[in-house]
Design a protein around this motif. Structure first.
Motif, short mmCIF file in Angstrom:
data_model
loop_
_atom_site.label_atom_id
_atom_site.label_comp_id
_atom_site.label_asym_id
_atom_site.label_seq_id
_atom_site.Cartn_x
_atom_site.Cartn_y
_atom_site.Cartn_z
N ARG A 144 34.07 94.96 23.98
CA ARG A 144 34.63 96.27 24.46
C ARG A 144 35.38 96.93 23.35
NH1 ARG A 144 37.65 96.44 29.51
NH2 ARG A 144 39.24 94.81 28.69
N LEU A 182 40.55 101.77 23.74
CA LEU A 182 39.78 100.91 24.92
C LEU A 182 39.84 101.61 26.31
CD1 LEU A 182 37.63 98.84 25.83
CD2 LEU A 182 39.88 97.24 25.51
N GLU A 216 37.11 103.33 28.89
CA GLU A 216 36.98 102.94 30.15
C GLU A 216 37.05 104.25 31.03
OE1 GLU A 216 36.03 100.37 31.34
OE2 GLU A 216 36.49 98.61 30.44
N ILE A 270 32.92 99.70 31.67
CA ILE A 270 32.00 99.29 30.51
C ILE A 270 31.13 97.97 30.82
CG2 ILE A 270 32.04 98.61 28.03
CD1 ILE A 270 34.60 100.06 27.82
N GLY A 271 32.01 97.12 31.44
CA GLY A 271 31.41 95.96 31.78
C GLY A 271 30.33 95.91 32.72
#
Length: 335
Positions: A246, A257, A261, A272-273
């Protein structure tokens, strides 16, 4: 240019002979790619006022061939026929990796040895690869089948293009792409004037180069105009086997980050995941359905570290374990 402007020189022997084109229709073949190969041939005959091409249909057993939409096409020949062909196009769809008929592969090899030019459209190149007819040739295939084909035949010179014409092999990615391939084919056989007339008659207002992309740009496909986010999603699609972190993705987007997101939540409705996982599982499902790779091999090819974790995640996403789905798919195909 008008139809009356079309001219063929007396020295062009190709214009004076009729080429026999065979269509090998594999069960569940898609109608659109088949139609976009045969219709330009019909148009070329009509517009030139000559029978430049005639065609016949071939099935594995000589019975009518059923397309993926249920349409059945009467066939004149079965695999193994000694009829003369100048070209044979293999039309396949569905799950071409599941087609394993040694007599068909042997017959295609025999045709190639005789000098017949061999083509494959949509999933058809998978059949040609099974017959060892693409070794040493540039080739392409529908993007949905490409990962499985490369897992089975990593030595292939596979391009993510609309079509490839390499000496006596013609491959197209399917959909509407064969229409572009046939423009190049007719231009090579009988000149650009006829090819342009055929495209014009078929309302093909833009003829694409063979090297063009198979898929829409991410901007159109996802309906997203945010350039940094599109860069990240493109990177994710290219790194399914070895997912980027990420933090790497945030650096690529040149945002924090936390902000990245937020962009995913805003534009895609997920984290993102979650998006990365969906990409990896969709790739895995294609490999489960289209290859004989083990669960561990598929897990590693899709960025998972263990077969057990992969199987649990797969079951949560699709409702059944990968091996169960593979068996169910095989049973449905009658294998």
């Amino acid at each position: 240019m008008t139809i009356n402007d079309l001219r063929f020189t007396e020295s062009d022997s190709r214009a004076k002979s009729t080429a026999h084109v065979g269509f090998l229709l594999i069960p569940e073949f898609p109608v659109l790619p088949y139609a976009t190969v045969i219709e330009p041939l019909r148009a070329a005959n009509h517009l030139s006022g000559r029978t430049l091409y005639r065609w016949s249909h071939i099935s594995v057993d000589g019975e009518p061939a059923q397309a993926s939409n249920g349409v059945r096409i009467q066939t004149e020949f079965s695999v193994g026929t000694d009829a003369h062909f100048d070209y044979v196009f293999v039309c396949a769809g569905g799950n071409p990796a599941s087609f394993r008929d040694p007599p068909t592969f042997a017959w295609l090899k025999q045709l190639a040895r005789r000098g017949v030019k061999i083509g494959g459209v949509s999933g058809g190149p998978y059949i040609l690869a099974r017959a060892k007819l693409l070794n040493g040739y540039r080739c392409t295939i529908h993007w949905k089948h490409a990962p499985a084909l490369l897992e089975d035949y990593p030595e292939l010179d596979l391009r993510r293009s609309l079509y490839e014409i390499d000496r006596d092999r013609l491959t197209s990615s399917g959909g509407a792409a064969p229409l572009d391939m046939m423009h190049a084919f007719i231009a090579c056989e009988h000149g650009s004037a006829l090819a342009m007339a055929v495209s014009d008659w078929l309302l093909q207002t833009h003829v694409r180069e063979g090297t063009g992309p198979q898929r829409m740009a991410l901007r159109q496909r996802l309906g997203i105009a945010h350039a940094p986010l599109l860069r990240v999603i493109s990177k994710m699609e290219q790194t399914v086997e070895n997912p980027a972190s990420r933090k790497e993705l945030a650096r690529l987007a040149e945002v924090s980050l936390r902000h990245l997101e937020r962009l995913f939540r805003q534009h895609l409705g997920c984290s993102i995941g979650e998006h990365y996982l969906a990409l990896r599982l969709e790739r895995a499902r294609d490999l489960v359905r289209q290859t004989s790779l083990s669960v561990l091999e598929i897990a590693l090819a899709c960025g998972f570290t263990s077969a057990s974790h992969f199987s649990r995640t797969y079951r949560t996403r699709f409702g059944e374990a990968p091996l169960i789905e593979r068996r169910r798919e095989a049973f449905g195909r009658g294998r």
